[in-house]
Design an enzyme around this catalytic site. Structure first.
Site, PDB file in Angstrom:
ATOM      1  N   CYS A  76      -5.214   0.085  43.237  1.00 22.55           N
ATOM      2  CA  CYS A  76      -6.426  -0.560  43.727  1.00 22.55           C
ATOM      3  C   CYS A  76      -6.234  -0.844  45.218  1.00 22.55           C
ATOM      4  O   CYS A  76      -5.332  -1.618  45.586  1.00 22.55           O
ATOM      5  CB  CYS A  76      -6.635  -1.865  42.949  1.00 22.55           C
ATOM      6  SG  CYS A  76      -8.078  -2.814  43.472  1.00 22.55           S
ATOM      7  N   CYS A 186     -11.327   3.816  47.579  1.00 24.83           N
ATOM      8  CA  CYS A 186     -11.388   2.904  46.433  1.00 24.83           C
ATOM      9  C   CYS A 186     -11.121   3.793  45.230  1.00 24.83           C
ATOM     10  O   CYS A 186     -11.695   4.888  45.123  1.00 24.83           O
ATOM     11  CB  CYS A 186     -12.772   2.263  46.333  1.00 24.83           C
ATOM     12  SG  CYS A 186     -13.103   1.502  44.719  1.00 24.83           S
TER      13      CYS A 186
HETATM   14  N1  DGL Z   1     -10.743   0.112  42.580  1.00 26.97           N
HETATM   15  C1  DGL Z   1     -10.664  -0.845  43.618  1.00 26.97           C
HETATM   16  C2  DGL Z   1     -10.129  -0.233  44.907  1.00 26.97           C
HETATM   17  O1  DGL Z   1      -9.412   0.732  44.905  1.00 26.97           O
HETATM   18  C3  DGL Z   1     -11.832  -1.722  43.928  1.00 26.97           C
HETATM   19  C4  DGL Z   1     -12.917  -1.916  42.973  1.00 26.97           C
HETATM   20  C5  DGL Z   1     -13.538  -3.312  43.035  1.00 26.97           C
HETATM   21  O2  DGL Z   1     -14.290  -3.618  43.965  1.00 26.97           O
HETATM   22  O3  DGL Z   1     -13.222  -4.055  42.111  1.00 26.97           O
HETATM   23  O4  DGL Z   1     -10.411  -0.746  45.963  1.00 26.97           O
END
Ligand code: DGL
Length: 262
Positions: A76, A186
């Protein structure tokens, strides 16, 4: 002391980290994985940084208590930007791997190019991102592309179709035709890569940090003598206690939901 048979924990605010888990399992099929998605609290990307940090630290504690771990992969970008430093400080004996937008890869492939970075608001505003901007070829033009609303759709399994394409069109309108490459900063976004490509046009190259993160995890484990070549195992967990989330996670992992609009 960690051992080869310990687990690799993989964490994301929800389903996005599945896009990284795919690469981890391709590159290291013999490992045991414990995936935790915090969908009950997603999206993280529009929260204050202190909240993202607290949620990430709590998730790490949960994972540590659940299984013996040899590595934690923060799949993430948002959690990495907010909490990787604290995690490394809290768990000095654990291999902690973060993910960041693949800006360097983009600059290497497109010297002097026009690069778009799609990422959450937290990732784009944190100082880690500014530091990243200054580390590569300054002749490139970088456009920040925050995508409010996109993670929510993907969390509902909408990785393609009219609704997501309409959102992408409205957010990307001004840069269509003006970019050479777009970094998917993301981990949710690669799950909707087909829809993103459709809106941006096939000529725009999409890049994401998943393959590099998996390579770095492998390198670190190898260096520590902790690479396992067993039969492999996968545990998928989610803070939303809804069996549908686990079903969705498996579908995304197996690529059965690319471009899904229902
Ligand atoms: N999957 C997350 C990232 O790589 C973010 C998603 C969210 O906003 O929760 O930034």
């Amino acid at each position: 002391m960690a051992t080869k048979t310990d687990y690799i924990a993989v964490f994301d605010s929800g389903l996005g980290g599945i896009s990284v888990l795919r690469h981890l399992r391709q590159q290291m099929p013999g490992e045991r994985y414990l995936y935790f998605g915090d969908s009950a609290n997603a999206p993280y990307g529009s929260r204050p940084t202190a909240e993202v940090r607290a949620l990430t630290l709590a998730a790490a504690e949960r994972l540590m208590a659940r299984k013996p771990l040899k590595a934690l992969v923060l799949a993430c970008n948002t959690a990495t930007a907010a909490a990787v430093k604290e995690l490394r400080r809290n768990y000095p004996d654990l291999i902690v791997i973060g993910i960041e937008p693949a800006l360097k890869v983009a600059a290497d492939h497109f010297p002097g190019g026009r690069i778009g970075v799609m990422a959450t608001e937290v990732t784009l505003r944190e100082e880690k991102f500014d530091a990243l901007l200054h580390r590569f070829d300054e002749s490139c033009t970088v456009t920040k592309l925050p995508m409010p609303g996109l993670v929510q759709l993907i969390e509902r399994g909408k990785t393609g179709g009219e609704e997501i394409e309409a959102l992408l069109r409205s957010r990307l309108e001004s840069c269509i035709g003006n970019l050479d490459t777009v970094v998917l900063g993301c981990t949710h976004y690669p799950l909707a890569a087909e829809a993103i490509s459709k809106v941006l046009g096939e000529g725009v190259v999409l890049l994401d940090g998943g393959p590099g993160t998996a390579r770095e995890t492998r390198r670190r484990l190898e260096k520590a003598g902790l690479l396992e070549q067993g039969g492999g195992e996968l545990i998928l967990e989610n803070s939303r206690e809804d069996p549908e989330m686990i079903r969705l996670a498996y579908e995304l992992l197996n690529g059965e939901r690319q471009n899904h609009g229902k």
